[in-house]
Scaffold this motif. Structure first.
Motif, short mmCIF file in Angstrom:
data_model
loop_
_atom_site.label_atom_id
_atom_site.label_comp_id
_atom_site.label_asym_id
_atom_site.label_seq_id
_atom_site.Cartn_x
_atom_site.Cartn_y
_atom_site.Cartn_z
N GLU A 1 -14.77 33.74 37.04
CA GLU A 1 -13.43 34.29 37.17
C GLU A 1 -13.07 35.12 35.94
OE1 GLU A 1 -11.17 30.73 37.58
OE2 GLU A 1 -11.50 30.58 39.73
N ARG B 1 -9.32 35.71 34.70
CA ARG B 1 -8.49 34.70 34.03
C ARG B 1 -8.86 34.62 32.56
NH1 ARG B 1 -7.94 28.33 35.62
NH2 ARG B 1 -9.97 28.80 36.54
N ASN C 1 -8.20 25.50 41.68
CA ASN C 1 -7.60 26.59 42.45
C ASN C 1 -6.12 26.39 42.70
OD1 ASN C 1 -9.95 28.15 42.73
ND2 ASN C 1 -10.63 26.99 44.50
N LYS D 1 -2.93 35.59 39.87
CA LYS D 1 -3.69 36.54 39.06
C LYS D 1 -2.80 37.49 38.28
CE LYS D 1 -7.86 36.53 41.91
NZ LYS D 1 -8.78 37.34 42.75
#
Length: 217
Positions: free
Chosen positions: A34, A37, A199, A205
Motif C-alpha cells: 500500500e 499510505r 482495512n 485514501k
C-alpha cells in the motif's frame, strides 16, 4: 497422551516472542503493498492492532487455563487453538459489527484512522484522537473476546472434538503440539485476520495523502 500447557517456561516465552515477530512482519508486508499510505499513519494504525492482539493474547492465555480447569475435556493447548480459530473467523465479523455500530453512535466524535488536527494548513498529531481510537478498539476486542468465550463454553463438546481431531497427530508430543497451536495456527489465521482488520481500522485514501503531504512539508 502428553499434557500440553500454554505457559511452559522459557520455551513458551520464546514461542510467544516469535509469534510477536510474525505479527509485526505481516503488518509490514501489508504496508509494502500500500504505497499510498504513509509509514506514519501505518504505524499508528498498526499500533492499535498490536495492542489489541496483545490484549487478546493475554485473555486467550487466561481463558485457556480457566476453560481447561472448568471443563472436563481438552487441555490448555486445545482450548487456545479453539480460541484462535474462533477469534480469527467469527470474531472478526463481530469486531467489524461492533466497531461499525460504535462509530455510527459516535459519529462526529471519533473518526477511525484520523490522528491529526489541521492547524494553519498543516496536520498536527492529536494524542486525544489516538487515545480515543485505541480505547475504542480495545473495548471492541474485549466485547468480541467475551462473546467468543461464551460461545466456546456453550459449544464446548463439539468444538473440543474438532480440536482433538485436528491436533491428534501431535497428542503424544507436547512441544510439537504447542508449536502447532501457538506458532503455525496463529501464523496462518492471524495473517488473514490482520489483513482484514487493517482495512477497517485505517482511514480513507484522501486523508492518507493529506497526512503524507503534511509530513513532507
Amino acid at each position: 497422551m502428553a499434557e500440553c500447557t500454554v505457559l511452559p517456561g522459557l520455551f513458551g516465552i520464546c514461542i510467544q516472542g516469535l509469534l510477536f515477530v510474525i505479527v509485526c512482519g505481516v503488518l509490514v508486508f501489508k504496508k509494502t503493498r500500500e504505497p499510498e499510505r504513509s509509514w506514519r499513519d501505518w504505524g499508528l494504525d498498526s499500533s492499535k492492532q498490536i495492542m489489541g492482539s496483545g490484549w487478546i493474547h493475554i485473555l486467550n492465555l487466561f481463558c485457556s487455563t480457566k476453560l481447561d480447569a472448568i471443563l472436563p475435556q481438552g487441555d490448555q493447548c486445545e482450548w487456545y487453538w479453539i480460541q484462535i480459530m474462533v477469534d480469527t473467523t467469527l470474531g472478526v465479523l463481530v469486531e467489524y459489527a461492533v466497531l461499525s455500530l460504535l462509530l455510527r453512535l459516535l459519529e462526529g466524535i471519533i473518526e477511525n484512522g484520523h490522528y491529526f488536527d489541521e492547524v494553519e494548513g498543516k496536520l498536527q498529531f492529536s494524542f486525544k484522537k489516538y487515545t480515543e481510537q485505541m480505547v475504542l478498539w480495545l473495548f471492541v476486542v474485549t466485547v468480541m473476546k467475551f462473546g467468543m468465550v461464551f460461545l466456546m463454553y456453550a459449544a464446548a463438546t463439539p468444538l473440543e472434538a474438532v480440536a482433538g481431531y485436528v491436533l491428534k497427530p501431535f497428542m503424544d508430543n507436547a512441544r510439537s503440539k504447542l508449536v502447532v497451536v501457538m506458532i503455525l495456527t496463529p501464523m496462518c489465521m492471524n495473517a488473514v485476520q490482520f489483513w482484514i482488520v487493517d482495512n477497517f481500522l485505517k482511514a480513507h485514501k484522501d486523508y492518507d495523502h493529506l497526512a503524507e503531504d503534511s509530513a513532507l512539508s
